[in-house]
Design a protein around this motif. Structure first.
Motif, PDB file in Angstrom:
ATOM      1  N   LEU A  46       0.828  -1.209   0.000  1.00  0.00           N
ATOM      2  CA  LEU A  46       0.000   0.000   0.000  1.00  0.00           C
ATOM      3  C   LEU A  46       0.859   1.255   0.000  1.00  0.00           C
ATOM      4  CD1 LEU A  46      -2.789  -0.842   2.621  1.00  0.00           C
ATOM      5  CD2 LEU A  46      -2.958  -0.877   0.136  1.00  0.00           C
ATOM      6  N   VAL A  47       1.750   1.370   0.991  1.00  0.00           N
ATOM      7  CA  VAL A  47       2.460   2.627   1.177  1.00  0.00           C
ATOM      8  C   VAL A  47       3.730   2.399   1.993  1.00  0.00           C
ATOM      9  CG1 VAL A  47       1.198   3.203   3.289  1.00  0.00           C
ATOM     10  CG2 VAL A  47       2.113   5.050   1.881  1.00  0.00           C
ATOM     11  N   SER A  48       4.732   3.205   1.715  1.00  0.00           N
ATOM     12  CA  SER A  48       5.937   3.232   2.540  1.00  0.00           C
ATOM     13  C   SER A  48       6.118   4.641   3.102  1.00  0.00           C
ATOM     14  CB  SER A  48       7.166   2.814   1.742  1.00  0.00           C
ATOM     15  OG  SER A  48       7.346   3.654   0.616  1.00  0.00           O
ATOM     16  N   PHE A  49       6.752   4.724   4.263  1.00  0.00           N
ATOM     17  CA  PHE A  49       6.792   5.981   5.019  1.00  0.00           C
ATOM     18  C   PHE A  49       8.144   6.104   5.692  1.00  0.00           C
ATOM     19  CE2 PHE A  49       4.251   9.299   7.012  1.00  0.00           C
ATOM     20  CZ  PHE A  49       4.803   9.509   8.257  1.00  0.00           C
ATOM     21  N   TYR A  50       8.774   7.240   5.469  1.00  0.00           N
ATOM     22  CA  TYR A  50      10.088   7.472   6.077  1.00  0.00           C
ATOM     23  C   TYR A  50      10.249   8.949   6.355  1.00  0.00           C
ATOM     24  CZ  TYR A  50      15.115   8.308   6.306  1.00  0.00           C
ATOM     25  OH  TYR A  50      16.369   8.731   6.689  1.00  0.00           O
ATOM     26  N   ASN A  51      10.823   9.269   7.469  1.00  0.00           N
ATOM     27  CA  ASN A  51      11.114  10.651   7.816  1.00  0.00           C
ATOM     28  C   ASN A  51       9.849  11.509   7.761  1.00  0.00           C
ATOM     29  OD1 ASN A  51      12.927  12.639   8.641  1.00  0.00           O
ATOM     30  ND2 ASN A  51      13.403  13.266   6.554  1.00  0.00           N
ATOM     31  N   ASN A  52       8.770  10.927   8.267  1.00  0.00           N
ATOM     32  CA  ASN A  52       7.479  11.614   8.380  1.00  0.00           C
ATOM     33  C   ASN A  52       6.845  11.984   7.049  1.00  0.00           C
ATOM     34  OD1 ASN A  52       6.980  11.605  11.183  1.00  0.00           O
ATOM     35  ND2 ASN A  52       8.502  13.204  11.458  1.00  0.00           N
ATOM     36  N   GLU A  53       7.190  11.258   6.023  1.00  0.00           N
ATOM     37  CA  GLU A  53       6.484  11.471   4.768  1.00  0.00           C
ATOM     38  C   GLU A  53       6.409  10.182   3.964  1.00  0.00           C
ATOM     39  OE1 GLU A  53       8.689  14.676   3.021  1.00  0.00           O
ATOM     40  OE2 GLU A  53      10.032  13.306   1.965  1.00  0.00           O
ATOM     41  N   ILE A  54       5.455  10.162   3.066  1.00  0.00           N
ATOM     42  CA  ILE A  54       5.271   8.996   2.218  1.00  0.00           C
ATOM     43  C   ILE A  54       6.411   8.921   1.211  1.00  0.00           C
ATOM     44  CG2 ILE A  54       3.823   8.033   0.394  1.00  0.00           C
ATOM     45  CD1 ILE A  54       1.383   9.072   1.931  1.00  0.00           C
ATOM     46  N   SER A  55       7.020   7.727   1.121  1.00  0.00           N
ATOM     47  CA  SER A  55       8.088   7.499   0.153  1.00  0.00           C
ATOM     48  C   SER A  55       7.525   7.006  -1.172  1.00  0.00           C
ATOM     49  CB  SER A  55       9.073   6.462   0.683  1.00  0.00           C
ATOM     50  OG  SER A  55       9.503   6.775   1.968  1.00  0.00           O
ATOM     51  N   GLU A  56       6.582   6.099  -1.067  1.00  0.00           N
ATOM     52  CA  GLU A  56       5.976   5.524  -2.257  1.00  0.00           C
ATOM     53  C   GLU A  56       4.592   5.007  -1.889  1.00  0.00           C
ATOM     54  OE1 GLU A  56       8.464   2.604  -4.114  1.00  0.00           O
ATOM     55  OE2 GLU A  56       7.074   2.265  -5.779  1.00  0.00           O
ATOM     56  N   LYS A  57       3.689   5.027  -2.829  1.00  0.00           N
ATOM     57  CA  LYS A  57       2.362   4.472  -2.598  1.00  0.00           C
ATOM     58  C   LYS A  57       1.886   3.757  -3.847  1.00  0.00           C
ATOM     59  CE  LYS A  57       0.089   8.873  -3.657  1.00  0.00           C
ATOM     60  NZ  LYS A  57      -0.815   9.939  -3.155  1.00  0.00           N
ATOM     61  N   SER A  58       0.990   2.810  -3.646  1.00  0.00           N
ATOM     62  CA  SER A  58       0.470   2.037  -4.760  1.00  0.00           C
ATOM     63  C   SER A  58      -0.828   2.660  -5.258  1.00  0.00           C
ATOM     64  CB  SER A  58       0.215   0.597  -4.330  1.00  0.00           C
ATOM     65  OG  SER A  58      -0.904   0.524  -3.454  1.00  0.00           O
ATOM     66  N   GLU A  59      -1.329   2.091  -6.342  1.00  0.00           N
ATOM     67  CA  GLU A  59      -2.602   2.568  -6.908  1.00  0.00           C
ATOM     68  C   GLU A  59      -3.760   2.347  -5.946  1.00  0.00           C
ATOM     69  OE1 GLU A  59      -1.521   1.726 -11.627  1.00  0.00           O
ATOM     70  OE2 GLU A  59      -3.028   0.513 -10.598  1.00  0.00           O
ATOM     71  N   ILE A  60      -3.615   1.351  -5.078  1.00  0.00           N
ATOM     72  CA  ILE A  60      -4.673   1.075  -4.108  1.00  0.00           C
ATOM     73  C   ILE A  60      -4.812   2.233  -3.130  1.00  0.00           C
ATOM     74  CG2 ILE A  60      -5.420  -0.499  -2.276  1.00  0.00           C
ATOM     75  CD1 ILE A  60      -3.574  -2.613  -3.609  1.00  0.00           C
ATOM     76  N   PHE A  61      -3.719   2.848  -2.806  1.00  0.00           N
ATOM     77  CA  PHE A  61      -3.648   3.904  -1.787  1.00  0.00           C
ATOM     78  C   PHE A  61      -4.150   5.204  -2.387  1.00  0.00           C
ATOM     79  CE2 PHE A  61      -1.994   4.889   2.390  1.00  0.00           C
ATOM     80  CZ  PHE A  61      -1.776   6.265   2.357  1.00  0.00           C
TER      81      PHE A  61
END
Lengths: 114, 113
Positions: A46-61
């Motif tokens: 769904l999503v990755s998160f680093y340093n208080n922000e989204i790094s990458e997200k999928s189409e589902i998200f």
């Protein structure tokens, strides 16, 4: 051994309601992820998160989903207006570093939307 | 698009035999591969990983083989035990970036006594 914990273990909600799924990462980990698994299917990013922000997200998200780490410990996934097709197991995962190395998965939250 | 798939959805082996679980991947840009085990009602559990600069890696009772030419990954479990019963997923990723894992469909391993 340190572990990722998730609450609740099971959440039942009505369509259109908001839900918040919570994860407590391993304390020194810096990278956080949400995955979901519809019954009998593969695990989906769904999503990755680093340093208080989204790094990458999928189409589902899509816009119905959001993540945050409000207090420096919990990592949450919010679904604003749930749909029937959101019913799934939601797994939080954390990693000490990016790139490679074991992502540690939590036990999951089973979300049932009625 | 990206996909990681498995050749067989189920595998039954006799206790004590070796198990081989296969996986095909399609993204040639992936350079990091992982096998996870998932027991009923639990989250995926890391088994072993391998980078694309290797073709074999061994752990305790497990070996992962990577064939980049045919984009194939396999997991070998030696002397399979009842506790090995689970669904096994391969996953691919890229070392650069946030390490999004792309999972395959999974193979259910059943151990016969």
């Amino acid at each position: 051994e340190p572990e990722v914990t998730q609450t609740p273990s099971h959440q039942v909600t009505q369509m259109g309601q908001e839900v918040i799924l919570r994860c407590v990462p391993i304390s020194n980990h810096l990278y956080f992820y949400w995955y979901r698994q519809i019954l009998g299917q593969k695990v989906e990013f769904l999503v990755s998160f680093y340093n208080n922000e989204i790094s990458e997200k999928s189409e589902i998200f899509d816009d119905q989903f959001s993540v945050e780490r409000p207090d420096g410990s919990n990592f949450t996934l919010k679904i604003r207006s749930t749909k029937l097709e959101d019913s799934a197991m939601y797994f939080c995962a954390t990693n000490l570093r990016a790139g490679w190395g074991e992502q540690y998965f939590g036990p999951g939250t089973r979300l049932t939307v009625t | 698009g990206e996909s990681v798939g498995l050749h067989l959805p189920t595998l039954s082996v006799q206790e004590g035999d070796n198990s081989i679980i296969n996986c095909a991947y399609s993204n040639s840009a992936s350079d990091y591969f992982i096998w996870y085990k998932q027991e009923s009602g639990k989250g995926p559990q890391f088994i072993i990983d391998i980078r694309s600069n290797m073709d074999k890696r061994q752990g305790q009772r497990v070996t992962v083989l990577l064939n980049k030419t045919v984009k194939h990954l396999s997991l070998q479990i030696a002397a399979t035990q009842p506790g090995d019963s689970a669904v096994y997923f391969c996953a691919e990723s890229k070392i650069q970036g946030a390490q999004k894992l792309v999972f395959g469909q999974g193979t259910r391993l059943t151990i016969n006594p």
